[in-house]
Design a protein around this motif. Sequence first.
Motif, PDB file in Angstrom:
ATOM      1  N   LYS A  54      21.582   7.706  -9.168  1.00 44.22           N
ATOM      2  CA  LYS A  54      20.926   8.746  -9.968  1.00 44.22           C
ATOM      3  C   LYS A  54      20.908   8.353 -11.446  1.00 44.22           C
ATOM      4  O   LYS A  54      19.902   8.514 -12.126  1.00 44.22           O
ATOM      5  CB  LYS A  54      21.641  10.086  -9.791  1.00 44.22           C
ATOM      6  N   ALA A  57      18.406   5.525 -12.165  1.00 48.50           N
ATOM      7  CA  ALA A  57      17.020   5.980 -12.075  1.00 48.50           C
ATOM      8  C   ALA A  57      16.583   6.719 -13.345  1.00 48.50           C
ATOM      9  O   ALA A  57      15.420   6.631 -13.743  1.00 48.50           O
ATOM     10  CB  ALA A  57      16.849   6.889 -10.859  1.00 48.50           C
ATOM     11  N   GLU A  58      17.514   7.444 -13.983  1.00 45.83           N
ATOM     12  CA  GLU A  58      17.190   8.239 -15.175  1.00 45.83           C
ATOM     13  C   GLU A  58      18.367   8.279 -16.145  1.00 45.83           C
ATOM     14  O   GLU A  58      18.954   9.347 -16.374  1.00 45.83           O
ATOM     15  CB  GLU A  58      16.863   9.678 -14.789  1.00 45.83           C
ATOM     16  N   ARG A  61      18.570  11.042 -18.904  1.00 48.16           N
ATOM     17  CA  ARG A  61      18.867  12.401 -18.434  1.00 48.16           C
ATOM     18  C   ARG A  61      20.363  12.692 -18.499  1.00 48.16           C
ATOM     19  O   ARG A  61      20.786  13.797 -18.802  1.00 48.16           O
ATOM     20  CB  ARG A  61      18.367  12.563 -17.001  1.00 48.16           C
TER      21      ARG A  61
END
Length: 80
Positions: A54, A57-58, A61
Motif C-alpha cells: 500500500k 503504491a501511494e 498518501r
Amino acid sequence: MSAAHTCSNGGHAAPPAKAADPVCGMTVDAATAKHVAEHAERTYYFCCARCKEKFLAEPARYLQPAADDSKPMPAGTRYT
C-alpha cells in the motif's frame, strides 16, 4: 597509493530500534522487520507485506499528515 578507509559501522547509520509502520501506525522492530522499503533516501519499516504494498503504491498518501475533516457538532448534540 591511498589508505583504505574503514568505518566501524560499515558507513551506514544503524536502524532505529523501533519504527512506526507509516500505513497502520503499528510499532515495528526495525532490527528484525521482514518488510522494508526505501523511499526518498529514507528507510521505512512495515508490519506486513500488505502495508508495504500500500505504501509503495501511494507513498505521498501515507507521508502527509492526516487532514482534519471533522466539523464541530451543533450545540446540543448528544452522544448515545
